[in-house]
Design a protein around this motif. Structure first.
Motif, PDB file in Angstrom:
ATOM      1  N   VAL A  56      28.284  52.370   8.629  1.00  0.00           N
ATOM      2  CA  VAL A  56      29.486  52.503   9.462  1.00  0.00           C
ATOM      3  C   VAL A  56      29.443  51.486  10.594  1.00  0.00           C
ATOM      4  N   GLN A  57      28.280  51.369  11.229  1.00  0.00           N
ATOM      5  CA  GLN A  57      28.149  50.499  12.391  1.00  0.00           C
ATOM      6  C   GLN A  57      28.289  49.025  12.030  1.00  0.00           C
ATOM      7  N   PHE A  58      27.621  48.593  10.955  1.00  0.00           N
ATOM      8  CA  PHE A  58      27.527  47.150  10.697  1.00  0.00           C
ATOM      9  C   PHE A  58      28.389  46.651   9.529  1.00  0.00           C
ATOM     10  N   TYR A  59      28.895  47.558   8.699  1.00  0.00           N
ATOM     11  CA  TYR A  59      29.807  47.114   7.639  1.00  0.00           C
ATOM     12  C   TYR A  59      31.254  47.459   8.013  1.00  0.00           C
TER      13      TYR A  59
ATOM     14  N   ILE B 148      29.642  46.649  22.594  1.00  0.00           N
ATOM     15  CA  ILE B 148      28.570  47.015  23.530  1.00  0.00           C
ATOM     16  C   ILE B 148      28.373  48.527  23.558  1.00  0.00           C
ATOM     17  N   GLY B 149      29.491  49.268  23.619  1.00  0.00           N
ATOM     18  CA  GLY B 149      29.387  50.723  23.710  1.00  0.00           C
ATOM     19  C   GLY B 149      28.739  51.350  22.482  1.00  0.00           C
ATOM     20  N   THR B 150      29.207  50.977  21.283  1.00  0.00           N
ATOM     21  CA  THR B 150      28.644  51.575  20.062  1.00  0.00           C
ATOM     22  C   THR B 150      27.235  51.063  19.798  1.00  0.00           C
ATOM     23  N   SER B 151      26.978  49.785  20.114  1.00  0.00           N
ATOM     24  CA  SER B 151      25.624  49.250  19.915  1.00  0.00           C
ATOM     25  C   SER B 151      24.631  49.950  20.824  1.00  0.00           C
ATOM     26  N   ALA B 152      25.073  50.228  22.055  1.00  0.00           N
ATOM     27  CA  ALA B 152      24.178  50.941  22.967  1.00  0.00           C
ATOM     28  C   ALA B 152      23.832  52.313  22.404  1.00  0.00           C
ATOM     29  N   ALA B 153      24.841  53.042  21.899  1.00  0.00           N
ATOM     30  CA  ALA B 153      24.576  54.364  21.324  1.00  0.00           C
ATOM     31  C   ALA B 153      23.685  54.247  20.087  1.00  0.00           C
ATOM     32  N   TYR B 154      23.938  53.258  19.246  1.00  0.00           N
ATOM     33  CA  TYR B 154      23.174  53.111  17.993  1.00  0.00           C
ATOM     34  C   TYR B 154      21.714  52.744  18.277  1.00  0.00           C
TER      35      TYR B 154
ATOM     36  N   ALA C 101      27.874  59.717  17.939  1.00  0.00           N
ATOM     37  CA  ALA C 101      28.835  59.091  18.850  1.00  0.00           C
ATOM     38  C   ALA C 101      29.200  57.696  18.357  1.00  0.00           C
ATOM     39  N   ALA C 102      28.200  56.905  17.956  1.00  0.00           N
ATOM     40  CA  ALA C 102      28.452  55.549  17.460  1.00  0.00           C
ATOM     41  C   ALA C 102      29.342  55.590  16.222  1.00  0.00           C
ATOM     42  N   ALA C 103      29.006  56.477  15.262  1.00  0.00           N
ATOM     43  CA  ALA C 103      29.774  56.547  14.013  1.00  0.00           C
ATOM     44  C   ALA C 103      31.207  57.018  14.267  1.00  0.00           C
ATOM     45  N   VAL C 104      31.359  58.026  15.090  1.00  0.00           N
ATOM     46  CA  VAL C 104      32.697  58.564  15.346  1.00  0.00           C
ATOM     47  C   VAL C 104      33.552  57.549  16.097  1.00  0.00           C
ATOM     48  N   ILE C 105      32.957  56.853  17.071  1.00  0.00           N
ATOM     49  CA  ILE C 105      33.725  55.849  17.821  1.00  0.00           C
ATOM     50  C   ILE C 105      34.242  54.760  16.884  1.00  0.00           C
TER      51      ILE C 105
END
Length: 829
Positions: free
Chosen positions: A204-207, A233-239, A263-267
């Motif tokens: 989810v984060q990188f694809y 920045i926000g999602t990377s920080a959470a991940y 949080a990262a996935a949902v965002i």
């Protein structure tokens, strides 16, 4: 000479993206001006002739965005040597928007890369033909419909993200519910569940979220952070915080090595979903252009060498003879040579009744032939047709950037850096003085600030409303040639109307025939027979009035004209004199019996003439330029909207005042010479008035340009239309009322969008930073921040789409009756 080029751009998502692309383009050599529209995803560039297009594309790509370029192989016949190759390459290389040209003599093909917003495939074909060679038709370009492709890619990634995010949320939330904790613990330890969350969140984060990294990295590389930077920045920080908490928990203070994978996935998922919904909504904002494009015929039947050939519309050239059958759309503009039919021209005039067409009648491409076959000669094709010009006007208005949007773009340019500064301060304050675990509180509030502050809604607030509003205007027969006019027309407080051709029909008509002695039809026959010998406009009006009543004109046997006085003729054995009052006085005919009627006619802006038969006064004839249908209704409606209405005319004061009384205008600027009209508008502006001027003639063009908003009657001259900001296609003044109402509604929508977008950010950034926590113990979860941010953009789009339901204040489609005396005005004295 300056050239204008439109470039479609993919990857822009907020107002800071707009500013970044505009700055990148503005720094290129040869670029005079660059304006980027977020809603249309286009850059309108004005540049010096000879500017290299490839450099503009490189600048856009370097800024982190993707210019839309089409590539196609065109088979070309007639090439035989290397000079043929260089000739075609030179011809194509001169076209605006051409990126690359490569001719292969062996395969007899031309490979071209071009900007679809700057040059069309038909124009490329035309350039090859002008060079002396023949291009062949090919299938669709290699680059498929980019909008559809982007929508499909977004949908696929949203579906994937949702499928992977749901189990992550179930795992994360389930372990927080006391009733379910034993179930999860019995299957595997907490760190094992964290590892599963890691595996599910990574795609989810990188694809699915790769677009945020590509664009966000480009933004940061150019020291110009935007929405994508905030999300990245926000999602990377959470991940990465969660990855570190999973792999090296000993590095964290006690109680802070927790997972934020959900949080990262949902965002990422919520923002992708918001982007997809935005994509769908943006498509709806351009429905007006799509509807207009659907009016264009795809093929035409051309008569060549006595045979009918069906060819693509692009192959039709001026001078071609075309055949159109009943029920078909006319492919291009032209003049009828053979046949008779009725044509539905409602798309141009708004009139629901089909118009009769016979030899020498003009026809317009896109209109519908109803019940007879027509053969006509093409006069305007391609971009020169009326329909193509309407489409171009609407597209130009949608791409235009009104003043309020320029201000918004400047604000957005500094907004994101300020937000990032707020996020750093938020982290520092919570980490320094927050409750334990301070790191977790600092982290959650910082991510919430970054996510909730995305300025997407700010960038969409104006262009989406302008797109929908200008499209709605086109449906109503009101063409906004400039998007700024759609915003500013609603702010006018004074409307100045030209008289001839604007308030009035622009040509004399027989309005009164007052009989003194004799039978009215017989007298009108005699008078019209005499006037038929004159070419004066007043004479023509009398003749047309007689013909409208079905009267046959007798032949005259003797005719004599006395310039400045009148006409004498012998008709059917009667001596007939027609002329002004001084002519009657010279003949010794007493006018006292009709003096009252003549004075009343003059006070109504009508020109009285007299007819005498066999030396006795027979009738008073009144000719005037009558008001257009709906003029009085339009002026009453404008005054009801709080606008001051004035009339500007070169006519004498008496005639002008008479017309003004009929329509209810108090302020009259009369006896104004053509070259003084603009000065009169300027004088009103110096009084502090915001002026809209309405005109239709060539001499109105300077005043149309001088006015804050120039409105041209679509039935007027091309020069007036070119000088105007708004065009009323139906030639009805009631269109001004509807245009003004639409402008006010659009402006309210824009302001509502801005109130929401800025109010949302200003109010929720402090909440995300945690200012309510010491008071009521409330912190904004980053997932809720992402949902709120997406909702903000969708709200702005749907609010703009409400303009599609706008209904005109008054009906401006009622047919106008012309060519006959007004009811009840042909009577005995």
């Amino acid at each position: 000479m300056a050239e204008n080029v439109d470039i479609e751009i993919r990857g822009m998502s907020c107002a800071s993206c707009v500013g970044r692309v505009e700055r990148a383009l503005g720094q290129q050599p040869g670029v005079i001006d660059a304006q980027v529209n977020l809603a249309t995803q286009k850059a309108a560039i004005q540049m010096e002739g000879g500017t290299v297009t490839a450099g503009l594309l490189d600048a856009i790509e370097a800024a982190g965005y993707q210019p839309v370029v089409e590539s196609i192989d065109i088979p070309v016949t007639g090439m035989s040597c290397g000079s043929c190759v260089s000739r075609i390459e030179r011809a194509l290389g001169k076209l605006p928007g051409m990126v690359e040209v490569s001719i292969n003599l062996a395969t007899q093909k031309a490979f071209v890369r071009f900007l679809p917003g700057a040059v069309s495939l038909s124009r490329i074909h035309h350039a090859i033909r002008e060079a002396g060679y023949e291009p062949q038709d090919v299938d669709t370009p290699q680059q498929a419909d980019s909008e559809d492709r982007e929508g499909i890619q977004l949908r696929h990634k949203v579906i994937l993200a949702i499928l992977l995010t749901i189990p992550v949320v179930v795992i994360a939330m389930g372990q927080m519910v006391p009733a379910f904790q034993p179930f999860f613990s019995s299957l595997m330890p907490h760190r094992g569940w964290m590892a599963i969350e890691w595996l599910l969140t990574t795609p989810v984060q990188f694809y699915a979220g790769a677009r945020f990294y590509r664009a966000g990295y480009a933004e940061l590389r150019h020291a110009n952070p935007g929405m994508n930077s905030l999300v990245m920045i926000g999602t990377s920080a959470a991940y990465f915080f969660s990855v570190a908490a999973l792999l090296v928990p000993q590095l964290f203070p006690p109680g802070t090595a927790v997972s934020y994978f959900e949080a990262a996935a949902v965002i990422v998922t919520l923002i992708l979903l918001g982007r997809y919904l935005e994509h769908i909504a943006k498509g709806r904002t351009s429905q007006a252009i799509k509807k207009l494009l659907q009016l264009q015929a795809k093929t035409a039947r051309v008569l060549r060498d006595g045979e009918t050939h069906e060819v693509p519309i692009e192959a039709v050239v001026p001078g071609d003879r075309l055949l159109v059958r009943p029920g078909e759309r006319l492919p291009v503009d032209g003049v009828v040579e053979e046949g008779h039919s009725y044509v539905d021209e409602s798309m141009i005039s708004g009139e629901p009744i089909p118009v009769a067409k016979g030899k020498d009648a003009e026809v317009v491409g896109g209109t519908i032939n109803k019940n007879g076959a027509l053969t006509f000669r093409a006069t305007r094709v391609g971009a020169d047709t009326v329909l193509a010009q309407i489409i171009q006007m609407v597209e130009s208005a949608q791409a235009d950037k009104p003043p309020i949007q320029q201000l918004a773009d400047k604000i957005a340019g500094v907004f994101v850096p300020v937000v990032m500064g707020i996020a750093l301060i938020t982290f520092g304050v919570w980490f320094a003085v927050g409750p334990q675990p301070a790191l977790s509180f600092a982290f959650v509030t910082t991510v919430s600030v970054l996510v909730i502050a995305c300025p997407c809604a700010m960038g969409l607030a104006t262009p989406t409303a302008i797109m929908v509003g200008s499209g709605k205007g086109a449906e109503m027969g009101v063409l906004f040639r400039k998007g700024a006019a759609l915003e500013t027309l609603g702010k006018m407080n004074t409307v100045v109307l030209d008289k001839t051709g604007t308030l009035t029909r622009g040509r004399p008509e027989l309005t009164d025939f007052v009989v003194v002695e004799g039978h009215e039809d017989e007298l009108l026959r005699l008078v019209a027979a005499v006037e038929a010998q004159s070419e004066h406009p007043i004479a023509e009006a009398i003749v047309q009035g007689a013909k409208a009543r079905g009267l046959e004109l007798p032949t005259i046997s003797r005719f004599n004209a006395e310039p400045g006085y009148g006409i004498e003729a012998e008709v059917d054995g009667h001596q007939v004199h027609v002329g002004a009052d001084r002519y009657m006085h010279r003949l010794g005919i007493d006018l006292e019996v009709v003096e009252v009627q003549a004075k009343a006619l003059a006070e109504d802006a009508k020109s009285p003439l007299y007819a005498a038969v066999d030396g006795r006064l027979a009738a008073i004839i009144a000719v005037a330029d009558p008001l257009k249908t709906g003029s009085a209704e339009a002026i009453a409606a404008l005054k009801a909207m709080g606008l001051e209405v004035a009339m500007l005319t070169g006519d004498n004061r008496g005639t002008a005042d008479a017309i003004a009384r009929q329509v209810g205008i108090q302020r009259v600027l009369a006896e104004v010479l053509p070259d003084q009209k603009a000065a009169e508008i300027q004088r009103l502006q110096t009084e502090g008035r915001r002026v809209a001027f309405v005109g239709d003639g060539i001499n109105d063009a300077p005043a149309l340009v001088q006015a804050d908003v120039g409105i041209a009657i679509g039935t007027g001259t091309d020069i007036a239309i070119e000088a105007a900001d708004v065009v009323l296609m139906r030639g009805d003044l009631r269109g001004i009322v509807n245009a003004t109402a639409l402008s006010k509604r659009t402006r309210r929508t824009i302001l509502g969008n801005f109130v929401w977008a800025y109010g949302y950010n200003v109010s929720l950034i402090p909440v995300a930073a945690g200012v309510l926590y010491p008071v009521v113990g409330l912190l904004l979860n980053p997932m809720l921040a992402a949902a709120a941010m997406s909702f903000s953009s969708i709200f702005v789009l749907t609010n703009s789409l409400r303009l599609r339901r706008f209904t005109p204040d008054i009906d401006d489609t009622s047919p106008m009756t012309v060519g006959e005396p007004q009811a009840g005005q042909v009577h005995q004295a």
